[in-house]
Design a protein around this motif. Structure first.
Motif, PDB file in Angstrom:
ATOM      1  N   PHE A 121      -7.347  12.137   6.632  1.00  0.00           N
ATOM      2  CA  PHE A 121      -6.828  12.815   5.434  1.00  0.00           C
ATOM      3  C   PHE A 121      -8.001  13.455   4.684  1.00  0.00           C
ATOM      4  O   PHE A 121      -7.940  14.605   4.275  1.00  0.00           O
ATOM      5  CB  PHE A 121      -6.119  11.826   4.478  1.00  0.00           C
TER       6      PHE A 121
ATOM      7  N   GLN B  46       1.193  11.348  -1.264  1.00  0.00           N
ATOM      8  CA  GLN B  46       1.639  11.393   0.134  1.00  0.00           C
ATOM      9  C   GLN B  46       2.699  10.319   0.310  1.00  0.00           C
ATOM     10  O   GLN B  46       2.609   9.251  -0.299  1.00  0.00           O
ATOM     11  CB  GLN B  46       0.452  11.060   1.065  1.00  0.00           C
ATOM     12  N   ASP B  47       3.660  10.591   1.126  1.00  0.00           N
ATOM     13  CA  ASP B  47       4.730   9.669   1.567  1.00  0.00           C
ATOM     14  C   ASP B  47       6.104   9.980   0.992  1.00  0.00           C
ATOM     15  O   ASP B  47       7.079   9.382   1.439  1.00  0.00           O
ATOM     16  CB  ASP B  47       4.436   8.173   1.286  1.00  0.00           C
TER      17      ASP B  47
ATOM     18  N   ASP C 199       1.317   5.022  13.928  1.00  0.00           N
ATOM     19  CA  ASP C 199       0.802   5.697  12.721  1.00  0.00           C
ATOM     20  C   ASP C 199      -0.722   5.685  12.606  1.00  0.00           C
ATOM     21  O   ASP C 199      -1.312   6.688  12.260  1.00  0.00           O
ATOM     22  CB  ASP C 199       1.447   5.131  11.439  1.00  0.00           C
ATOM     23  N   ARG C 200      -1.375   4.532  12.842  1.00  0.00           N
ATOM     24  CA  ARG C 200      -2.837   4.467  12.715  1.00  0.00           C
ATOM     25  C   ARG C 200      -3.469   4.248  14.085  1.00  0.00           C
ATOM     26  O   ARG C 200      -3.095   3.305  14.796  1.00  0.00           O
ATOM     27  CB  ARG C 200      -3.242   3.302  11.802  1.00  0.00           C
TER      28      ARG C 200
ATOM     29  N   LYS D 181       6.425  13.031   5.265  1.00  0.00           N
ATOM     30  CA  LYS D 181       6.332  12.797   6.700  1.00  0.00           C
ATOM     31  C   LYS D 181       7.687  12.228   7.123  1.00  0.00           C
ATOM     32  O   LYS D 181       8.119  11.202   6.589  1.00  0.00           O
ATOM     33  CB  LYS D 181       5.195  11.813   7.001  1.00  0.00           C
TER      34      LYS D 181
ATOM     35  N   ASP E  93      -9.109   2.447   7.414  1.00  0.00           N
ATOM     36  CA  ASP E  93      -7.941   3.093   8.024  1.00  0.00           C
ATOM     37  C   ASP E  93      -8.390   4.461   8.551  1.00  0.00           C
ATOM     38  O   ASP E  93      -8.778   5.333   7.757  1.00  0.00           O
ATOM     39  CB  ASP E  93      -6.842   3.237   6.959  1.00  0.00           C
TER      40      ASP E  93
ATOM     41  N   ARG F  34       6.728   3.006   2.120  1.00  0.00           N
ATOM     42  CA  ARG F  34       7.297   3.501   3.374  1.00  0.00           C
ATOM     43  C   ARG F  34       7.544   2.421   4.421  1.00  0.00           C
ATOM     44  O   ARG F  34       8.547   2.450   5.124  1.00  0.00           O
ATOM     45  CB  ARG F  34       6.414   4.610   3.986  1.00  0.00           C
ATOM     46  N   TRP F  35       6.622   1.472   4.552  1.00  0.00           N
ATOM     47  CA  TRP F  35       6.698   0.535   5.680  1.00  0.00           C
ATOM     48  C   TRP F  35       7.997  -0.261   5.685  1.00  0.00           C
ATOM     49  O   TRP F  35       8.634  -0.425   6.720  1.00  0.00           O
ATOM     50  CB  TRP F  35       5.479  -0.399   5.691  1.00  0.00           C
TER      51      TRP F  35
ATOM     52  N   SER G 216       0.823  -1.211   0.000  1.00  0.00           N
ATOM     53  CA  SER G 216       0.000   0.000   0.000  1.00  0.00           C
ATOM     54  C   SER G 216       0.857   1.261   0.000  1.00  0.00           C
ATOM     55  O   SER G 216       0.412   2.322  -0.400  1.00  0.00           O
ATOM     56  CB  SER G 216      -0.928   0.020   1.219  1.00  0.00           C
ATOM     57  N   SER G 217       2.082   1.113   0.468  1.00  0.00           N
ATOM     58  CA  SER G 217       3.053   2.208   0.425  1.00  0.00           C
ATOM     59  C   SER G 217       4.443   1.624   0.630  1.00  0.00           C
ATOM     60  O   SER G 217       4.615   0.698   1.432  1.00  0.00           O
ATOM     61  CB  SER G 217       2.780   3.237   1.529  1.00  0.00           C
TER      62      SER G 217
HETATM   63  C1  BGC Z   1      -0.303   5.972   6.301  1.00  0.00           C
HETATM   64  C2  BGC Z   1       0.227   6.448   4.967  1.00  0.00           C
HETATM   65  C3  BGC Z   1       0.244   5.284   3.966  1.00  0.00           C
HETATM   66  C4  BGC Z   1      -1.086   4.541   3.957  1.00  0.00           C
HETATM   67  C5  BGC Z   1      -1.007   3.263   3.131  1.00  0.00           C
HETATM   68  C6  BGC Z   1      -1.648   5.322   6.118  1.00  0.00           C
HETATM   69  O1  BGC Z   1      -2.191   4.902   7.314  1.00  0.00           O
HETATM   70  O2  BGC Z   1      -0.376   7.052   7.206  1.00  0.00           O
HETATM   71  O3  BGC Z   1       1.520   6.986   5.119  1.00  0.00           O
HETATM   72  O4  BGC Z   1       0.507   5.757   2.693  1.00  0.00           O
HETATM   73  O5  BGC Z   1      -1.484   4.201   5.268  1.00  0.00           O
HETATM   74  O6  BGC Z   1      -0.108   2.370   3.683  1.00  0.00           O
END
Ligand code: BGC
Length: 362
Positions: free
Chosen positions: A180, A260-261, A124-125, A281, A174, A49-50, A46-47
């Protein structure tokens, strides 16, 4: 090193209160055992970043403190998420930090951990109705606001009159996606109400699934007869899916898309002129703030966190650290590189070398 009371400010700056004393060996937890922290990341699709940022910065923070950490990724599988948590607890974790896949399954994991005396952190969530001791994240409504304002700026820069704006929201399960959306809708709704903008299709993408996002956007474009002038995409992955569809229709670069990211892909899309903006972020700060709290909990210490976030489901005030995000446009992509979040080598590879030079990244 042993620490006294930690206090974290709203912007995530850590100040260490109390007396710092040096330990003469391995850090030990309340029961004398080596403290162990378990971290469960949500997925790697999904991103970016993780796996590329959160894992790296969390591991570094725990290593620096000499704390044993087990960081795993549930790969979007809710049953696996629970199994990983159970295993971490069986293996002696005294602190569990999670990024939930949805509030229901997240709550089950948190409640079970709590019942077994394991301290918990929402990373984060926020898990709605959950029981985590702390929540560490960014101000997610501000993230959304920056996206909304970013799209307004990009549409204005292009001189688009009465644009039709489509919204591609994150996963409906989420809580961040809700925040957002609250943020960007606070900007866009005013434009729709004043008739300056026309509201186009508005849809959530289950589990932030990038492939599904492409399909959804194709349908949006078809349903409007191609009349979409701007896209509020909730993260870089969704934005890239939109850009791929726009490319097929020769519309990339003409229709501004948000993200975003500050992923490498998102930043490259910005440099190429296909994406209007992203939200950076500083995950290093987020990981360090969360690790600091986890380490304190593992040592049985109390942390003073002077901000709380109200869980809208339970009404509970959850002690929280909320960091400040930053909007990134072509002009300041450089800031993300300067902050060490992405390297120039990865961002400026191949065809992007010239674009990087143009953007002052060299
Ligand atoms: C995060 C985002 C991320 C998204 C998908 C969100 O909860 O804050 O940074 O892009 O989840 O993983």
């Amino acid at each position: 090193m042993r620490r006294g009371i930690l206090s974290l400010t709203a912007v995530g700056l850590l100040t260490v209160g109390g007396v710092a004393a040096c330990g003469d060996g391995e850090d030990t937890g309340p029961g004398g055992a080596t403290p162990k922290v378990g971290v469960i990341l949500p997925d790697s699709a999904s991103s970016a970043r993780w796996e590329t940022a959160d894992r790296k910065f969390l591991q570094a923070a725990f290593d620096a403190a000499g704390i044993q950490a087990d960081i795993q990724n549930a790969q979007g599988d809710k049953a696996a998420f629970q199994t990983i948590a159970d295993q971490m607890i069986t293996n002696g974790a005294t602190v569990l930090m999670i990024v939930n896949l949805d509030s229901g399954t997240g709550k089950a994991v948190l409640d079970k951990a709590k019942s077994q005396g394991v301290a918990t952190i929402d990373y984060d969530r926020l898990t709605l109705g959950g029981s985590a001791e702390y929540y560490v994240s960014f101000d997610n409504e501000v993230v959304g606001k920056q996206q909304g304002e970013g799209l307004v700026k990009c549409l204005a820069d292009k001189g688009v009159q009465n644009p039709v704006v489509a919204e591609l929201n994150g996963s409906p399960t989420d809580n961040n996606a809700t925040l957002f959306k609250n943020g960007y809708d606070s900007v866009l709704n005013l434009k729709y109400e004043s008739k300056e903008y026309t509201k186009g299709p508005d849809q959530s993408v289950p589990e932030w699934n990038n492939t599904e996002a492409g399909t959804i956007f194709e349908q949006m474009l078809t349903s409007t007869g191609g009349k979409i002038d701007g896209v509020l995409a909730a993260n870089d992955g969704l934005g890239n899916a939109v850009i791929s569809v726009l490319k097929k229709n020769n519309l990339n670069g003409k229709v501004p898309v948000t993200g975003q990211d500050a992923t490498v892909q998102g930043l490259q899309n910005i440099l190429a002129g296909d994406q209007c903006m992203t939200v950076y972020k500083a995950i290093k700060q987020e990981a360090e703030a969360a690790a600091e709290l986890a380490i304190a909990l593992a040592k049985g210490e109390t942390s003073n966190v002077d901000t709380t976030v109200k869980d809208p489901e339970s009404g509970r005030d959850v002690p929280s650290v909320l960091l400040t995000p930053k909007a990134i446009f072509k002009e300041n992509v450089k800031d993300v590189v300067d902050d060490g979040y992405v390297t120039q080598a990865e961002l400026c590879a191949g065809e992007f070398a010239a674009r990087c030079a143009e953007a002052g990244i060299s």
